[in-house]
Design an enzyme around this catalytic site. Sequence first.
Site, PDB file in Angstrom:
ATOM      1  N   PRO A  56       0.787  -1.226   0.000  1.00 43.28           N
ATOM      2  CA  PRO A  56       0.000   0.000   0.000  1.00 43.28           C
ATOM      3  C   PRO A  56       0.824   1.283   0.000  1.00 43.28           C
ATOM      4  O   PRO A  56       1.865   1.365   0.648  1.00 43.28           O
ATOM      5  CB  PRO A  56      -0.819  -0.100   1.296  1.00 43.28           C
ATOM      6  CG  PRO A  56      -0.161  -1.139   2.110  1.00 43.28           C
ATOM      7  CD  PRO A  56       0.498  -2.069   1.148  1.00 43.28           C
ATOM      8  N   ASN A  57       0.312   2.233  -0.738  1.00 38.53           N
ATOM      9  CA  ASN A  57       0.843   3.602  -0.844  1.00 38.53           C
ATOM     10  C   ASN A  57       2.123   3.702  -1.671  1.00 38.53           C
ATOM     11  O   ASN A  57       2.575   4.798  -1.988  1.00 38.53           O
ATOM     12  CB  ASN A  57       1.076   4.227   0.543  1.00 38.53           C
ATOM     13  CG  ASN A  57      -0.211   4.292   1.343  1.00 38.53           C
ATOM     14  OD1 ASN A  57      -1.194   4.865   0.869  1.00 38.53           O
ATOM     15  ND2 ASN A  57      -0.234   3.703   2.522  1.00 38.53           N
ATOM     16  N   ARG A  61       4.783  11.087  -2.377  1.00 37.33           N
ATOM     17  CA  ARG A  61       4.484  11.138  -0.944  1.00 37.33           C
ATOM     18  C   ARG A  61       5.775  11.206  -0.136  1.00 37.33           C
ATOM     19  O   ARG A  61       6.746  10.503  -0.448  1.00 37.33           O
ATOM     20  CB  ARG A  61       3.652   9.929  -0.517  1.00 37.33           C
ATOM     21  CG  ARG A  61       4.400   8.649  -0.437  1.00 37.33           C
ATOM     22  CD  ARG A  61       3.750   7.692   0.565  1.00 37.33           C
ATOM     23  NE  ARG A  61       4.446   6.420   0.525  1.00 37.33           N
ATOM     24  CZ  ARG A  61       4.373   5.522   1.478  1.00 37.33           C
ATOM     25  NH1 ARG A  61       3.639   5.738   2.537  1.00 37.33           N
ATOM     26  NH2 ARG A  61       5.027   4.398   1.389  1.00 37.33           N
ATOM     27  N   TYR A  69      11.113   9.030   1.331  1.00 32.90           N
ATOM     28  CA  TYR A  69      11.177   7.974   0.314  1.00 32.90           C
ATOM     29  C   TYR A  69      11.852   8.397  -0.995  1.00 32.90           C
ATOM     30  O   TYR A  69      11.948   7.599  -1.923  1.00 32.90           O
ATOM     31  CB  TYR A  69       9.756   7.466   0.011  1.00 32.90           C
ATOM     32  CG  TYR A  69       9.058   6.914   1.241  1.00 32.90           C
ATOM     33  CD1 TYR A  69       9.561   5.791   1.900  1.00 32.90           C
ATOM     34  CD2 TYR A  69       7.915   7.525   1.763  1.00 32.90           C
ATOM     35  CE1 TYR A  69       8.932   5.285   3.036  1.00 32.90           C
ATOM     36  CE2 TYR A  69       7.285   7.024   2.896  1.00 32.90           C
ATOM     37  CZ  TYR A  69       7.801   5.907   3.527  1.00 32.90           C
ATOM     38  OH  TYR A  69       7.186   5.411   4.650  1.00 32.90           O
ATOM     39  N   ASN A  87       8.158  -5.323  -0.899  1.00 33.81           N
ATOM     40  CA  ASN A  87       8.022  -4.197   0.026  1.00 33.81           C
ATOM     41  C   ASN A  87       6.570  -4.180   0.498  1.00 33.81           C
ATOM     42  O   ASN A  87       5.687  -3.733  -0.246  1.00 33.81           O
ATOM     43  CB  ASN A  87       8.392  -2.868  -0.639  1.00 33.81           C
ATOM     44  CG  ASN A  87       8.372  -1.722   0.366  1.00 33.81           C
ATOM     45  OD1 ASN A  87       7.828  -1.857   1.466  1.00 33.81           O
ATOM     46  ND2 ASN A  87       8.958  -0.596  -0.004  1.00 33.81           N
ATOM     47  N   ALA A 146       3.192  -0.550   4.989  1.00 36.59           N
ATOM     48  CA  ALA A 146       2.783  -0.580   6.400  1.00 36.59           C
ATOM     49  C   ALA A 146       2.334  -1.971   6.858  1.00 36.59           C
ATOM     50  O   ALA A 146       2.371  -2.277   8.055  1.00 36.59           O
ATOM     51  CB  ALA A 146       1.672   0.430   6.623  1.00 36.59           C
ATOM     52  N   GLU A 171      12.388  -9.260   1.990  1.00 33.30           N
ATOM     53  CA  GLU A 171      11.618  -8.067   2.383  1.00 33.30           C
ATOM     54  C   GLU A 171      12.495  -6.824   2.249  1.00 33.30           C
ATOM     55  O   GLU A 171      13.638  -6.821   2.711  1.00 33.30           O
ATOM     56  CB  GLU A 171      11.170  -8.238   3.837  1.00 33.30           C
ATOM     57  CG  GLU A 171      10.352  -7.070   4.364  1.00 33.30           C
ATOM     58  CD  GLU A 171       9.823  -7.319   5.778  1.00 33.30           C
ATOM     59  OE1 GLU A 171       9.808  -8.491   6.242  1.00 33.30           O
ATOM     60  OE2 GLU A 171       9.439  -6.332   6.429  1.00 33.30           O
ATOM     61  N   HIS A 220      12.672  -2.414   2.449  1.00 36.06           N
ATOM     62  CA  HIS A 220      12.097  -1.116   2.818  1.00 36.06           C
ATOM     63  C   HIS A 220      13.055  -0.039   2.352  1.00 36.06           C
ATOM     64  O   HIS A 220      14.271  -0.172   2.548  1.00 36.06           O
ATOM     65  CB  HIS A 220      11.899  -1.014   4.336  1.00 36.06           C
ATOM     66  CG  HIS A 220      10.934  -2.017   4.872  1.00 36.06           C
ATOM     67  ND1 HIS A 220       9.576  -1.864   4.775  1.00 36.06           N
ATOM     68  CD2 HIS A 220      11.132  -3.212   5.475  1.00 36.06           C
ATOM     69  CE1 HIS A 220       8.976  -2.912   5.308  1.00 36.06           C
ATOM     70  NE2 HIS A 220       9.898  -3.753   5.743  1.00 36.06           N
ATOM     71  N   ARG A 242      12.776   5.225  12.779  1.00 41.77           N
ATOM     72  CA  ARG A 242      11.589   6.070  12.663  1.00 41.77           C
ATOM     73  C   ARG A 242      10.686   5.879  13.887  1.00 41.77           C
ATOM     74  O   ARG A 242      11.192   5.685  14.981  1.00 41.77           O
ATOM     75  CB  ARG A 242      10.876   5.749  11.337  1.00 41.77           C
ATOM     76  CG  ARG A 242      11.772   6.020  10.119  1.00 41.77           C
ATOM     77  CD  ARG A 242      11.081   5.691   8.816  1.00 41.77           C
ATOM     78  NE  ARG A 242       9.910   6.525   8.594  1.00 41.77           N
ATOM     79  CZ  ARG A 242       8.977   6.263   7.673  1.00 41.77           C
ATOM     80  NH1 ARG A 242       9.100   5.188   6.891  1.00 41.77           N
ATOM     81  NH2 ARG A 242       7.943   7.063   7.521  1.00 41.77           N
TER      82      ARG A 242
HETATM   83  C1  DQA Z   1       8.192   1.339   3.841  1.00 37.54           C
HETATM   84  C2  DQA Z   1       8.257   1.564   5.347  1.00 37.54           C
HETATM   85  C3  DQA Z   1       6.900   1.370   5.984  1.00 37.54           C
HETATM   86  O1  DQA Z   1       6.976   1.611   7.383  1.00 37.54           O
HETATM   87  C4  DQA Z   1       5.892   2.329   5.388  1.00 37.54           C
HETATM   88  O2  DQA Z   1       4.616   2.097   5.935  1.00 37.54           O
HETATM   89  C5  DQA Z   1       5.866   2.288   3.913  1.00 37.54           C
HETATM   90  C6  DQA Z   1       7.131   2.207   3.185  1.00 37.54           C
HETATM   91  C7  DQA Z   1       9.542   1.671   3.158  1.00 37.54           C
HETATM   92  O3  DQA Z   1       9.739   1.284   2.008  1.00 37.54           O
HETATM   93  O4  DQA Z   1      10.397   2.324   3.767  1.00 37.54           O
HETATM   94  O5  DQA Z   1       4.825   2.417   3.284  1.00 37.54           O
HETATM   95  O6  DQA Z   1       7.908  -0.019   3.586  1.00 37.54           O
END
Ligand code: DQA
Length: 153
Positions: A9-10, A17, A22, A73, A76, A97, A99, A106
Site C-alpha cells: 500500500p501507498n 508522498r 522515500y 516491500n 505498512a 523483504e 524497505h 523512525r
Molecule cells: C516502507 C516503510 C513502511 O513503514 C511504510 O509504511 C511504507 C514504506 C519503506 O519502504 O520504507 O509504506 O515499507
Amino acid sequence: MKVLVLNGPNLNLTGKREPEVYGTATLAEIEEKIRDLAGRIGVETDFHQSNHEGELVDWIHKAGEAYDAVVFNPGAYAHYSIAIRDAVASVPVPVVEVHMSNVHAREDFRRRLVIAPVSAGQITGLGVSSYLLGLRAAVELAGKRVRAERNGT
Ligand code: DQA
C-alpha cells in the site's frame, strides 16, 4: 529465473508522498532500474503493486507456484499483517523483504516487523538500492534452492 517484485500500500505514490523519507523517484522509475539490473544479470521480472491485503496474499500464493523468488516491500503491512506473514510462511520460494526507509530509525511502531521472521531476510534503509540489493539476494537464494533441489538435499 523469474522474480516477482511486489509492492504494498501507498507505494504507488512513491516519488510524490513524503519525498524527504522515500525520495523523488517514482515507482515506475524504480521499476525501470530493477528491470535494467535484471536484464544485466539475466533474470526475468514481473511487477505488481496493490493497496489491498488480500490481493497481496493472492500474489504471494501465485509467486509460490510461478516464480523463483519474490522481492517484497509490504509497506505498512510489514508492521501488522498476520495474513501476509502467514502467506509468506506458506510458500516455498524465498521472499526478500525490502524497505526504502530505515524503519528502525523512525516511529516506534515501525520497529515491529511481523513478516520479517518468516521472510528470507530484510534490506532496510537504502532507498532504491534496497530493491536492487533485494533482487541480487533473491536471485542468489533462489539459485541455491534450485541447486539443493537438484541434489535432493
Ligand atoms: C516502507 C516503510 C513502511 O513503514 C511504510 O509504511 C511504507 C514504506 C519503506 O519502504 O520504507 O509504506 O515499507
